[in-house]
Design a protein around this motif. Structure first.
Motif, PDB file in Angstrom:
ATOM      1  N   SER A 168       1.811  18.654  -7.100  1.00  0.00           N
ATOM      2  CA  SER A 168       1.287  20.008  -6.874  1.00  0.00           C
ATOM      3  C   SER A 168       1.540  20.469  -5.440  1.00  0.00           C
ATOM      4  CB  SER A 168      -0.215  20.050  -7.169  1.00  0.00           C
ATOM      5  OG  SER A 168      -0.461  19.860  -8.539  1.00  0.00           O
ATOM      6  N   ILE A 169       1.413  19.534  -4.491  1.00  0.00           N
ATOM      7  CA  ILE A 169       1.692  19.852  -3.083  1.00  0.00           C
ATOM      8  C   ILE A 169       3.166  20.209  -2.919  1.00  0.00           C
ATOM      9  CG2 ILE A 169       1.829  18.880  -0.751  1.00  0.00           C
ATOM     10  CD1 ILE A 169      -0.668  17.201  -1.489  1.00  0.00           C
ATOM     11  N   ALA A 170       4.024  19.457  -3.616  1.00  0.00           N
ATOM     12  CA  ALA A 170       5.457  19.718  -3.527  1.00  0.00           C
ATOM     13  C   ALA A 170       5.813  21.106  -4.062  1.00  0.00           C
ATOM     14  CB  ALA A 170       6.229  18.651  -4.299  1.00  0.00           C
ATOM     15  N   LEU A 171       5.205  21.477  -5.163  1.00  0.00           N
ATOM     16  CA  LEU A 171       5.495  22.779  -5.774  1.00  0.00           C
ATOM     17  C   LEU A 171       4.795  23.911  -5.034  1.00  0.00           C
ATOM     18  CD1 LEU A 171       5.163  21.875  -9.577  1.00  0.00           C
ATOM     19  CD2 LEU A 171       7.249  21.946  -8.187  1.00  0.00           C
ATOM     20  N   GLY A 172       3.596  23.583  -4.508  1.00  0.00           N
ATOM     21  CA  GLY A 172       2.764  24.601  -3.864  1.00  0.00           C
ATOM     22  C   GLY A 172       1.581  24.931  -4.750  1.00  0.00           C
ATOM     23  N   LYS A 173       0.387  24.846  -4.182  1.00  0.00           N
ATOM     24  CA  LYS A 173      -0.818  25.084  -4.971  1.00  0.00           C
ATOM     25  C   LYS A 173      -1.217  26.561  -5.008  1.00  0.00           C
ATOM     26  CE  LYS A 173      -2.851  20.476  -4.440  1.00  0.00           C
ATOM     27  NZ  LYS A 173      -4.066  19.713  -4.085  1.00  0.00           N
ATOM     28  N   GLN A 174      -0.730  27.311  -4.044  1.00  0.00           N
ATOM     29  CA  GLN A 174      -1.051  28.736  -3.972  1.00  0.00           C
ATOM     30  C   GLN A 174       0.237  29.522  -3.709  1.00  0.00           C
ATOM     31  OE1 GLN A 174      -4.190  29.415  -1.087  1.00  0.00           O
ATOM     32  NE2 GLN A 174      -5.022  27.363  -1.465  1.00  0.00           N
ATOM     33  N   LYS A 175       0.168  30.803  -3.949  1.00  0.00           N
ATOM     34  CA  LYS A 175       1.345  31.652  -3.750  1.00  0.00           C
ATOM     35  C   LYS A 175       1.844  31.578  -2.306  1.00  0.00           C
ATOM     36  CE  LYS A 175       3.151  36.275  -4.700  1.00  0.00           C
ATOM     37  NZ  LYS A 175       4.293  35.723  -5.444  1.00  0.00           N
ATOM     38  N   LYS A 182       0.830  -1.197   0.000  1.00  0.00           N
ATOM     39  CA  LYS A 182       0.000   0.000   0.000  1.00  0.00           C
ATOM     40  C   LYS A 182       0.869   1.253   0.000  1.00  0.00           C
ATOM     41  CE  LYS A 182      -4.014  -1.957   2.343  1.00  0.00           C
ATOM     42  NZ  LYS A 182      -4.927  -1.840   3.508  1.00  0.00           N
ATOM     43  N   LYS A 183       0.362   2.257  -0.711  1.00  0.00           N
ATOM     44  CA  LYS A 183       1.059   3.537  -0.723  1.00  0.00           C
ATOM     45  C   LYS A 183       0.838   4.214   0.620  1.00  0.00           C
ATOM     46  CE  LYS A 183       0.741   4.213  -5.683  1.00  0.00           C
ATOM     47  NZ  LYS A 183       0.230   5.048  -6.793  1.00  0.00           N
ATOM     48  N   THR A 184       1.922   4.468   1.292  1.00  0.00           N
ATOM     49  CA  THR A 184       1.843   5.045   2.625  1.00  0.00           C
ATOM     50  C   THR A 184       2.071   6.549   2.560  1.00  0.00           C
ATOM     51  OG1 THR A 184       4.198   4.748   3.019  1.00  0.00           O
ATOM     52  CG2 THR A 184       2.749   2.898   3.587  1.00  0.00           C
ATOM     53  N   LYS A 185       1.865   7.172   3.696  1.00  0.00           N
ATOM     54  CA  LYS A 185       2.118   8.609   3.796  1.00  0.00           C
ATOM     55  C   LYS A 185       3.593   8.892   3.560  1.00  0.00           C
ATOM     56  CE  LYS A 185       1.155  12.554   6.809  1.00  0.00           C
ATOM     57  NZ  LYS A 185       0.617  12.986   8.122  1.00  0.00           N
ATOM     58  N   ASP A 186       4.454   7.955   3.979  1.00  0.00           N
ATOM     59  CA  ASP A 186       5.891   8.121   3.773  1.00  0.00           C
ATOM     60  C   ASP A 186       6.235   8.166   2.290  1.00  0.00           C
ATOM     61  OD1 ASP A 186       6.431   8.247   6.436  1.00  0.00           O
ATOM     62  OD2 ASP A 186       6.983   6.131   6.636  1.00  0.00           O
ATOM     63  N   LYS A 207       4.373   9.284  -0.168  1.00  0.00           N
ATOM     64  CA  LYS A 207       4.015  10.611  -0.680  1.00  0.00           C
ATOM     65  C   LYS A 207       4.995  11.668  -0.198  1.00  0.00           C
ATOM     66  CE  LYS A 207      -0.924   9.537  -1.038  1.00  0.00           C
ATOM     67  NZ  LYS A 207      -2.287   9.874  -0.561  1.00  0.00           N
ATOM     68  N   ASN A 208       5.380  11.576   1.063  1.00  0.00           N
ATOM     69  CA  ASN A 208       6.342  12.530   1.608  1.00  0.00           C
ATOM     70  C   ASN A 208       7.686  12.445   0.893  1.00  0.00           C
ATOM     71  OD1 ASN A 208       4.546  13.584   3.489  1.00  0.00           O
ATOM     72  ND2 ASN A 208       5.200  12.210   5.115  1.00  0.00           N
ATOM     73  N   ASN A 209       8.097  11.218   0.554  1.00  0.00           N
ATOM     74  CA  ASN A 209       9.361  11.032  -0.160  1.00  0.00           C
ATOM     75  C   ASN A 209       9.307  11.684  -1.539  1.00  0.00           C
ATOM     76  OD1 ASN A 209      10.514   9.604   1.939  1.00  0.00           O
ATOM     77  ND2 ASN A 209       9.972   7.594   1.098  1.00  0.00           N
ATOM     78  N   LEU A 210       8.154  11.533  -2.219  1.00  0.00           N
ATOM     79  CA  LEU A 210       8.010  12.150  -3.533  1.00  0.00           C
ATOM     80  C   LEU A 210       8.059  13.670  -3.430  1.00  0.00           C
ATOM     81  CD1 LEU A 210       7.491  12.049  -6.556  1.00  0.00           C
ATOM     82  CD2 LEU A 210       5.035  11.776  -6.082  1.00  0.00           C
ATOM     83  N   VAL A 211       7.369  14.217  -2.432  1.00  0.00           N
ATOM     84  CA  VAL A 211       7.398  15.669  -2.205  1.00  0.00           C
ATOM     85  C   VAL A 211       8.835  16.142  -1.997  1.00  0.00           C
ATOM     86  CG1 VAL A 211       6.782  17.502  -0.581  1.00  0.00           C
ATOM     87  CG2 VAL A 211       5.044  15.860  -1.322  1.00  0.00           C
ATOM     88  N   ASN A 212       9.578  15.408  -1.181  1.00  0.00           N
ATOM     89  CA  ASN A 212      10.965  15.788  -0.886  1.00  0.00           C
ATOM     90  C   ASN A 212      11.858  15.685  -2.124  1.00  0.00           C
ATOM     91  OD1 ASN A 212      10.376  16.308   1.815  1.00  0.00           O
ATOM     92  ND2 ASN A 212      10.842  14.214   2.460  1.00  0.00           N
ATOM     93  N   GLU A 213      11.620  14.659  -2.945  1.00  0.00           N
ATOM     94  CA  GLU A 213      12.424  14.472  -4.155  1.00  0.00           C
ATOM     95  C   GLU A 213      12.166  15.589  -5.160  1.00  0.00           C
ATOM     96  OE1 GLU A 213      11.721  10.600  -5.738  1.00  0.00           O
ATOM     97  OE2 GLU A 213      12.485   9.573  -3.949  1.00  0.00           O
ATOM     98  N   VAL A 214      10.900  15.990  -5.309  1.00  0.00           N
ATOM     99  CA  VAL A 214      10.561  17.085  -6.225  1.00  0.00           C
ATOM    100  C   VAL A 214      11.207  18.381  -5.753  1.00  0.00           C
ATOM    101  CG1 VAL A 214       8.675  18.533  -7.109  1.00  0.00           C
ATOM    102  CG2 VAL A 214       8.407  16.042  -7.038  1.00  0.00           C
ATOM    103  N   ARG A 215      11.112  18.661  -4.465  1.00  0.00           N
ATOM    104  CA  ARG A 215      11.684  19.899  -3.927  1.00  0.00           C
ATOM    105  C   ARG A 215      13.208  19.897  -4.015  1.00  0.00           C
ATOM    106  NH1 ARG A 215       7.645  20.920   1.312  1.00  0.00           N
ATOM    107  NH2 ARG A 215       5.887  21.671   0.040  1.00  0.00           N
ATOM    108  N   ALA A 216      13.804  18.734  -3.816  1.00  0.00           N
ATOM    109  CA  ALA A 216      15.262  18.635  -3.958  1.00  0.00           C
ATOM    110  C   ALA A 216      15.676  18.921  -5.398  1.00  0.00           C
ATOM    111  CB  ALA A 216      15.737  17.247  -3.527  1.00  0.00           C
ATOM    112  N   SER A 217      14.833  18.501  -6.340  1.00  0.00           N
ATOM    113  CA  SER A 217      15.120  18.747  -7.755  1.00  0.00           C
ATOM    114  C   SER A 217      14.988  20.227  -8.095  1.00  0.00           C
ATOM    115  CB  SER A 217      14.174  17.915  -8.633  1.00  0.00           C
ATOM    116  OG  SER A 217      14.396  16.533  -8.449  1.00  0.00           O
TER     117      SER A 217
END
Length: 220
Positions: free
Chosen positions: A75-82, A17-21, A23-33
Motif C-alpha cells: 500500500s505504501i508503494a502504491l500510495g495510500k492517498q491521492k 530479521k526483516k530490515t528497513k532495507d 521493505k524498501n526493496n519491496l516498495v521499489n520492486e512494486v513501483r518498478a512493476s
C-alpha cells in the motif's frame, strides 16, 4: 560452583530479521512493476494452495509479476492517498488490499487474463474447517477399493467397518458430512480417502488498473 558449559543454550538456526532495507526493496520492486507492465490486477485466492500458486507464478513469469501478502508495505508503494500515490488512481487499489490479497502485474490484456484464469481453477480436497458443498452418505456394504489392512484406520475415523472374508465392509449406512456445515479433521480425511473433492483453488480478480483507463473494481 562454576556453571557447566553443557547448560549453555545454543541456537541451531538463525532467523534473519526483516530490515528497513527489505521493505524498501519491496516498495521499489512494486513501483518498478508499475512502470514496466501494462496492466495491474488485484486478486484474492479461493482455497489457497501454495503449490498451485507457485505453478501459476512459473507459468506466467515471462510476461507477469506477482506480489502476494505484505499489504501494508505494498500500500505504501502504491500510495495510500491521492497526495502520495505513485501513479494516477493507485491509492484506490491500496484501499482494497485487505486480507489475503495480491497484485498481478502483466503485459496481457484484460480480455486475455479473464480468458486464461476462467479455466485456471482446480478441484482439490477440502481441509478442516472448509464448508461442505454437498451431503455425502456412504451406503452399507463392501468398500473393496481399500486393502484389508486399512480397516483399523477407517474405523478410527468413525466409519462403522468390519472385515467380511477379508473385505472391508460398512455394516450400516454412514453420513460423512452435511452440506453447509464445516468439516472436522475426521470428515476431511474420510472424504480424501474416498476421493471426494469439495474445494476449488482459483484466483478471484477484484480490480483492474492501468495508466490509460485508471482504476476499476471488477465483478468477482
Amino acid at each position: 560452583m562454576a556453571r557447566s558449559r553443557r547448560d549453555k543454550n545454543v541456537s541451531l538456526t538463525k532467523v534473519k530479521k526483516k530490515t528497513k532495507d527489505t521493505k524498501n526493496n519491496l516498495v521499489n520492486e512494486v513501483r518498478a512493476s508499475v512502470d514496466q507492465y501494462k496492466n495491474l490486477f488485484i486478486f484474492t485466492i479461493a482455497n489457497m494452495r501454495s503449490t498451485r500458486f507457485i505453478a501459476i507464478r512459473q507459468k506466467y513469469k515471462e510476461n507477469s509479476r506477482f506480489f502476494f501478502g505484505k499489504n501494508n508495505v505494498i500500500s505504501i508503494a502504491l500510495g495510500k492517498q491521492k497526495s502520495d500515490e505513485y501513479a494516477n488512481q493507485l491509492h484506490k487499489a491500496s484501499a482494497i488490499l485487505k486480507g489475503q490479497c495480491g497484485l498481478m502485474f502483466t503485459n496481457m490484456s484484460k480480455k486475455e487474463v479473464e480468458a486464461e484464469f476462467s479455466e485456471a481453477s482446480e478441484e482439490d480436497y477440502a481441509r478442516v474447517g472448509d464448508v461442505a458443498t454437498e451431503t455425502v452418505v456412504l451406503p452399507e456394504g463392501p468398500i473393496s477399493q481399500f486393502a484389508f489392512s486399512m480397516e483399523p484406520q477407517l474405523r478410527k475415523l468413525g466409519l462403522p467397518t468390519k472385515l467380511d472374508k477379508g473385505v472391508i465392509t460398512l455394516y450400516q449406512q454412514f453420513e460423512v458430512c452435511k452440506e453447509g456445515e464445516p468439516l472436522t479433521v475426521e470428515q476431511a480425511k474420510i472424504l480424501k480417502h474416498f476421493e471426494v473433492k469439495m474445494s476449488q483453488f482459483r484466483l478471484i480478480f477484484k480490480a483492474h488498473w492501468n495508466k490509460k483507463d485508471g482504476f476499476k473494481e471488477l465483478d468477482a
